[in-house]
Design an enzyme around this catalytic site. Structure first.
Site, PDB file in Angstrom:
ATOM      1  CG  ASP A  56      -8.163  -4.877   2.142  1.00 22.12           C
ATOM      2  OD1 ASP A  56      -9.084  -4.429   2.848  1.00 22.12           O
ATOM      3  OD2 ASP A  56      -8.147  -4.780   0.899  1.00 22.12           O
ATOM      4  CE  LYS A  98       2.211 -17.613  -2.794  1.00 22.87           C
ATOM      5  NZ  LYS A  98       1.358 -18.808  -2.932  1.00 22.87           N
ATOM      6  CE1 TYR A 121      -3.336  -2.829   0.944  1.00 26.31           C
ATOM      7  CE2 TYR A 121      -4.573  -0.801   1.291  1.00 26.31           C
ATOM      8  CZ  TYR A 121      -4.542  -2.170   1.096  1.00 26.31           C
ATOM      9  OH  TYR A 121      -5.713  -2.873   1.066  1.00 26.31           O
ATOM     10  CG  ASP A 153     -13.692  -7.236   2.762  1.00 26.70           C
ATOM     11  OD1 ASP A 153     -13.358  -6.533   3.735  1.00 26.70           O
ATOM     12  OD2 ASP A 153     -14.273  -6.792   1.754  1.00 26.70           O
ATOM     13  CG  ASP A 163      -1.521 -20.343  -1.345  1.00 24.55           C
ATOM     14  OD1 ASP A 163      -1.036 -20.408  -0.191  1.00 24.55           O
ATOM     15  OD2 ASP A 163      -0.950 -20.837  -2.343  1.00 24.55           O
TER      16      ASP A 163
HETATM   17  P1  NAD Z   1     -18.171  -2.630  -0.070  1.00 23.37           P
HETATM   18  O1  NAD Z   1     -17.628  -3.141   1.194  1.00 23.37           O
HETATM   19  O2  NAD Z   1     -18.606  -1.205  -0.076  1.00 23.37           O
HETATM   20  O3  NAD Z   1     -19.420  -3.550  -0.510  1.00 23.37           O
HETATM   21  C1  NAD Z   1     -19.284  -4.936  -0.833  1.00 23.37           C
HETATM   22  C2  NAD Z   1     -20.671  -5.622  -0.781  1.00 23.37           C
HETATM   23  O4  NAD Z   1     -21.081  -5.735   0.585  1.00 23.37           O
HETATM   24  C3  NAD Z   1     -21.757  -4.833  -1.486  1.00 23.37           C
HETATM   25  O5  NAD Z   1     -22.655  -5.702  -2.113  1.00 23.37           O
HETATM   26  C4  NAD Z   1     -22.451  -4.098  -0.357  1.00 23.37           C
HETATM   27  O6  NAD Z   1     -23.807  -3.783  -0.602  1.00 23.37           O
HETATM   28  C5  NAD Z   1     -22.302  -5.077   0.802  1.00 23.37           C
HETATM   29  N1  NAD Z   1     -22.248  -4.355   2.081  1.00 23.37           N
HETATM   30  C6  NAD Z   1     -21.177  -3.679   2.562  1.00 23.37           C
HETATM   31  N2  NAD Z   1     -21.481  -3.119   3.736  1.00 23.37           N
HETATM   32  C7  NAD Z   1     -22.757  -3.441   4.006  1.00 23.37           C
HETATM   33  C8  NAD Z   1     -23.646  -3.134   5.090  1.00 23.37           C
HETATM   34  N3  NAD Z   1     -23.278  -2.389   6.144  1.00 23.37           N
HETATM   35  N4  NAD Z   1     -24.901  -3.630   5.034  1.00 23.37           N
HETATM   36  C9  NAD Z   1     -25.290  -4.392   4.009  1.00 23.37           C
HETATM   37  N5  NAD Z   1     -24.512  -4.713   2.953  1.00 23.37           N
HETATM   38  C10 NAD Z   1     -23.244  -4.227   2.961  1.00 23.37           C
HETATM   39  O7  NAD Z   1     -17.079  -2.883  -1.195  1.00 23.37           O
HETATM   40  P2  NAD Z   1     -16.980  -2.299  -2.687  1.00 23.37           P
HETATM   41  O8  NAD Z   1     -18.335  -2.183  -3.284  1.00 23.37           O
HETATM   42  O9  NAD Z   1     -15.961  -3.109  -3.333  1.00 23.37           O
HETATM   43  O10 NAD Z   1     -16.376  -0.831  -2.500  1.00 23.37           O
HETATM   44  C11 NAD Z   1     -17.138   0.355  -2.602  1.00 23.37           C
HETATM   45  C12 NAD Z   1     -16.272   1.557  -2.259  1.00 23.37           C
HETATM   46  O11 NAD Z   1     -15.946   1.531  -0.886  1.00 23.37           O
HETATM   47  C13 NAD Z   1     -14.925   1.618  -3.003  1.00 23.37           C
HETATM   48  O12 NAD Z   1     -14.716   2.948  -3.398  1.00 23.37           O
HETATM   49  C14 NAD Z   1     -13.906   1.200  -1.964  1.00 23.37           C
HETATM   50  O13 NAD Z   1     -12.642   1.769  -2.183  1.00 23.37           O
HETATM   51  C15 NAD Z   1     -14.540   1.765  -0.722  1.00 23.37           C
HETATM   52  N6  NAD Z   1     -14.110   1.123   0.523  1.00 23.37           N
HETATM   53  C16 NAD Z   1     -13.879   1.958   1.570  1.00 23.37           C
HETATM   54  C17 NAD Z   1     -13.549   1.418   2.793  1.00 23.37           C
HETATM   55  C18 NAD Z   1     -13.300   2.351   3.938  1.00 23.37           C
HETATM   56  O14 NAD Z   1     -13.800   3.443   3.933  1.00 23.37           O
HETATM   57  N7  NAD Z   1     -12.539   1.950   4.920  1.00 23.37           N
HETATM   58  C19 NAD Z   1     -13.503   0.040   2.967  1.00 23.37           C
HETATM   59  C20 NAD Z   1     -13.742  -0.787   1.863  1.00 23.37           C
HETATM   60  C21 NAD Z   1     -14.061  -0.229   0.647  1.00 23.37           C
HETATM   61  C1  IPM Z   2     -10.448  -1.107   4.150  1.00 30.59           C
HETATM   62  C2  IPM Z   2     -10.479  -0.597   2.731  1.00 30.59           C
HETATM   63  C3  IPM Z   2      -9.263   0.289   2.476  1.00 30.59           C
HETATM   64  C4  IPM Z   2      -8.012  -0.609   2.574  1.00 30.59           C
HETATM   65  C5  IPM Z   2      -9.255   1.066   1.160  1.00 30.59           C
HETATM   66  C6  IPM Z   2     -10.533   1.827   0.956  1.00 30.59           C
HETATM   67  C7  IPM Z   2      -8.098   1.989   1.094  1.00 30.59           C
HETATM   68  O1  IPM Z   2     -10.581  -1.656   1.827  1.00 30.59           O
HETATM   69  O2  IPM Z   2     -10.464  -0.273   5.081  1.00 30.59           O
HETATM   70  O3  IPM Z   2     -10.450  -2.325   4.347  1.00 30.59           O
HETATM   71  O4  IPM Z   2      -7.683  -1.295   1.617  1.00 30.59           O
HETATM   72  O5  IPM Z   2      -7.410  -0.597   3.652  1.00 30.59           O
HETATM   73 MN    MN Z   3     -10.934  -3.585   2.790  1.00 28.04          MN
END
Ligand code: NAD
Ligand code: IPM
Ligand code: MN
Ligand code: K
Length: 378
Positions: free
Chosen positions: A253, A195, A143, A257, A228
């Site tokens: 990260d 890894k 990162y 998830d 992996d």
């Molecule tokens: P996301 O985590 O936003 O969503 C992934 C899936 O999970 C989607 O289908 C969404 O609807 C579902 N989901 C997520 N949170 C939920 C909740 N609280 N309730 C119900 N459903 C939920 O991941 P993405 O769509 O790949 O990313 C969207 C944006 O968010 C990107 O711009 C990414 O960079 C950003 N992002 C920010 C952070 C952060 O602020 N720390 C973390 C992850 C992703």
């Molecule tokens: C998270 C997110 C962030 C990360 C992005 C939005 C920079 O995915 O908080 O998990 O990769 O750390």
């Molecule tokens: Mn993340």
């Protein structure tokens, strides 16, 4: 009466929706207590800040964060400021973490309630009893290594990122993982994920983790997993990884998830980003600031509909009270209220659930019920 200053960064997409509920929960515990008072103030951060100021992390927001006792965040990002945009929200989040020195990202993944077993995509006997804490290094690795974007020239065909770790960076995150492991009784096992069969930075990681634990925490049990196969075990036999999963930035990260499938939704999982190990909630509690946010993003696919699950953010608020303010009692109360709402004998006996968990209550309604329950838990 103790007064704490909490900076709130709602962000983009569902960020403001889920943060609103966590804010009401914090306001409720503040009103219920005569020992402490929380002063909450919101600041612009992420895409919304780009729209109003041209940058994701305006100086006024950074300054407020630097002065805060703790920071509650939602999520940033979205298609409006997508990967091809000139200015994007995500670098603002990386800059905030880096500037505040928040190298330790703590992401617990467990079932908030056994009643969630019904909804886990994993079979109940696989999901039951899972209790993992991902300890993710947050301000190093690929990162933050040097990178080169693809140039504008038509023949420019390369771009690169560098995964880099120093001994000192690995040592300090290993110590955090060890202190978290030792805070449990009995102490948790540590599973270091890397890894090392391919990457030089992983071979350094493995060597430093091994030496640091051997020299400083010889009582802890350590094993090494390749990332992996660790990914495979998280969905096939997650209990094998019960304890602390210690890993670098990108792997953590992804694996965190992935681990959210166990309780059934990404919307459930909280996180804390700290500049060191969390302090024990005891007489020698040492306050430390930090960012508390759900592990999910701004969920553009459901934003604006009022259906997002606020539990990950509400549990992040509980972590904030525990780790940054030393307020264990209200933290526990919030966790109990979340468990109770999931266990309510309503909606066909499955408790109150948002759509991601197969239910039909909205973000606000779930927040209301958690607040109501909290008021009865004094
Ligand atoms: P996301 O985590 O936003 O969503 C992934 C899936 O999970 C989607 O289908 C969404 O609807 C579902 N989901 C997520 N949170 C939920 C909740 N609280 N309730 C119900 N459903 C939920 O991941 P993405 O769509 O790949 O990313 C969207 C944006 O968010 C990107 O711009 C990414 O960079 C950003 N992002 C920010 C952070 C952060 O602020 N720390 C973390 C992850 C992703
Ligand atoms: C998270 C997110 C962030 C990360 C992005 C939005 C920079 O995915 O908080 O998990 O990769 O750390
Ligand atoms: Mn993340
Ligand atoms: K988030």
């Amino acid at each position: 009466m103790l007064t704490f200053r909490i900076v709130v960064l709602p962000g983009d997409g569902i960020g403001p929706e889920v943060v609103a509920e966590a804010v009401r929960v914090l306001q409720t515990v503040s009103e219920l207590s005569s020992d402490f008072e929380l002063k909450l103030e919101s600041h612009e951060f992420g895409g919304c800040a780009i729209d109003s100021t041209g940058e994701p992390l305006p100086p006024s927001t950074l300054k407020a964060c630097q002065e805060a006792d703790a920071i509650l965040m939602g999520s940033i990002g979205g298609p409006k400021w997508g990967v091809n945009a000139k200015v994007r929200p995500e670098p603002g989040l990386l800059a905030l973490r880096k500037t505040l020195g928040l190298y330790a990202n703590i992401r617990p993944a467990n079932l908030a309630s056994d009643s969630l077993l019904e909804y886990s995509p994993l079979r109940p006997e696989i999901a039951k009893g899972v209790d993992m804490i991902v300890v993710r290094e947050l301000i190093g690795g690929v990162y933050f290594g040097t990178r080169k974007e693809q140039g504008v020239a038509p023949d420019e065909e390369v771009a690169w990122d560098t995964m880099i770790y120093s001994v000192q960076e690995v040592q300090r995150i290993t110590r955090v993982a060890a202190q978290i492991a030792l805070a449990a009784d009995p102490p948790l096992d540590i599973h270091s994920v890397d890894k090392a069969n391919v990457l030089a930075s992983s071979r350094l990681w493995r060597k430093v983790v091994t030496e640091t634990l051997k020299n400083e925490f010889p009582q802890l049990k350590l094993d090494h997993q390749l990332v992996d196969s660790a990914a495979m075990f998280i969905v096939s036999n997650p209990k094998k990884l019960n304890g602390v999963i210690l890993t670098e930035n990108l792997f953590g990260d992804i694996l965190s998830d992935q681990s959210s499938v166990i309780p059934g939704s990404l919307g459930l999982l909280p996180s804390a980003s700290l500049a060191g190990a969390p302090s024990a909630p005891s007489a020698d509690f040492k306050p430390t600031s930090g960012i508390y946010e759900p592990i999910h993003g701004s969920a553009p696919d459901i934003a604006g509909q009022g259906i997002a699950n606020p539990i990950g953010t509400i549990l992040s608020a509980a972590m904030l009270l525990r780790y940054s303010l030393g307020l264990e009692k209200p933290a526990k109360a919030i966790e109990n209220a979340v468990r109770k709402v999931l266990d309510l004998p309503e909606a066909g006996g499955f408790g109150l659930r948002t759509a991601d968990l197969g239910g039909n209550v909205g973000t606000k309604e779930l927040g209301n019920r958690i607040v109501d329950i909290l008021k009865t838990l004094r």
